[in-house]
Design a protein around this motif. Sequence first.
Motif, mmCIF file in Angstrom:
data_model
loop_
_atom_site.group_PDB
_atom_site.id
_atom_site.type_symbol
_atom_site.label_atom_id
_atom_site.label_comp_id
_atom_site.label_asym_id
_atom_site.label_seq_id
_atom_site.Cartn_x
_atom_site.Cartn_y
_atom_site.Cartn_z
ATOM 1 N N GLU A 1 -6.238 -0.965 5.535
ATOM 2 C CA GLU A 1 -5.243 0.051 5.839
ATOM 3 C C GLU A 1 -3.858 -0.561 5.744
ATOM 4 O O GLU A 1 -3.596 -1.628 6.282
ATOM 5 N N ALA A 2 -2.967 0.114 4.997
ATOM 6 C CA ALA A 2 -1.592 -0.352 4.840
ATOM 7 C C ALA A 2 -0.773 0.028 6.072
ATOM 8 O O ALA A 2 -1.223 0.776 6.942
ATOM 9 N N SER A 3 0.457 -0.482 6.134
ATOM 10 C CA SER A 3 1.310 -0.230 7.291
ATOM 11 C C SER A 3 1.674 1.241 7.439
ATOM 12 O O SER A 3 1.982 1.701 8.535
ATOM 13 N N ASP A 4 1.630 1.991 6.321
ATOM 14 C CA ASP A 4 1.931 3.422 6.388
ATOM 15 C C ASP A 4 0.667 4.250 6.600
ATOM 16 O O ASP A 4 0.659 5.460 6.418
ATOM 17 N N HIS A 5 -0.426 3.572 6.984
ATOM 18 C CA HIS A 5 -1.708 4.205 7.308
ATOM 19 C C HIS A 5 -2.425 4.783 6.090
ATOM 20 O O HIS A 5 -3.381 5.539 6.249
ATOM 21 N N ASP B 1 -1.402 -2.242 -2.751
ATOM 22 C CA ASP B 1 -0.346 -2.338 -1.739
ATOM 23 C C ASP B 1 0.349 -3.691 -1.781
ATOM 24 O O ASP B 1 1.150 -4.003 -0.897
ATOM 25 N N LYS C 1 -0.670 -6.630 -1.254
ATOM 26 C CA LYS C 1 -1.056 -7.604 -0.241
ATOM 27 C C LYS C 1 -2.441 -8.174 -0.520
ATOM 28 O O LYS C 1 -3.264 -7.572 -1.203
ATOM 29 N N ARG D 1 -5.717 -9.761 1.671
ATOM 30 C CA ARG D 1 -6.271 -9.797 3.019
ATOM 31 C C ARG D 1 -7.523 -10.654 3.048
ATOM 32 O O ARG D 1 -8.323 -10.623 2.130
ATOM 33 N N GLU E 1 1.456 -12.012 2.051
ATOM 34 C CA GLU E 1 2.445 -11.149 1.414
ATOM 35 C C GLU E 1 3.364 -11.978 0.533
ATOM 36 O O GLU E 1 3.672 -13.113 0.852
#
Length: 323
Positions: A20-24, A47, A49, A51, A65
């Motif tokens: 899940e990205a920071s903007d959900h 996105d 990134k 993980r 990042e």
Amino acid sequence: MLLACPLWAGGALRVLIAPEASDHTQPVVTAVAISADGGAVVSGGDDHKIRVWNAASGEQLLVMEGHQDWVRDLRIAPTGDRLASVANDGSFRLWSLGDGRLQRESQLSCDTLASVSFHPNGEQAVTTGFGAPARLHNLSADGPGESYACPCRDMRCCTVSPNGQLMAAAGRSGVVRLWPIASGGAARDLAAGGRRIYCLAFSPQSDRIAVAGDDSIVRIFDATLGDVVMELPARPAKVRTALFLDSDRLATAGTDNAITVWDLKSRVPTHRLTGHTGTVTSLAWAPQTGRLASGSYDTTVRVWDLNQQAVNQTAKADPATTR
């Protein structure tokens, strides 16, 4: 969320991960890697990134990042302590897998870098992409590395044989180019159907290379002679990723949203792993534990246990392991 994943002929879903990205929003997954012991899974996608996950629980351990665009490919070094990544931003990056620290960055192109692979010595890596030559990087030296002319500009994949003697790359032209990097001899080409190639995989003994892409046929060549030794009918799907599990088993996946494991002696599938709801873009294998990681356009990473001899079972992801 509880997902049911019908399976055929073995292989239970061990864990389902939904980044899940920071903007959900949930990012598309285009690259996965797994540690040799199967304990950690790494994913990258649109996105920008990277993980790192616990492969047993689905817990997110680390976020890296730095890429400025879609992460297209990543690989864990043979030593297990470093991670290489490439992206649409044209950069090749080398990270510490322990703490996520960026160790090296090379801006190699103004366009997409599509593929990266380590040399088995762990001290070199090869990259290629759109409008970019294949490059063999010495990871202990500065600079972009030695360049190799490719068969076309739209390059999609590259790899190095497990014995370190051959490097291969391919793309839109449907031609695989092989370079004998150990001996420094002349390159040679393998004609593989004339349509875009997305994946290359050497066998563990380096004597064969599997080639697949848009023409929906998996061709396996003799890496020394250049002859086709077998073809596997992957129709109607287009193949986006392939890898050898061992000398006699090959895993393929693509636009049918499923993973097929082939017995190369009988040339028939032994497993069909279903549950993804989008194109399967990437596979990674942990031979020590029999875990297979898969990434997909459906925004999930799945870890499968191929050592579990389940037949006609339904695997369910534990809600606690779904993020």
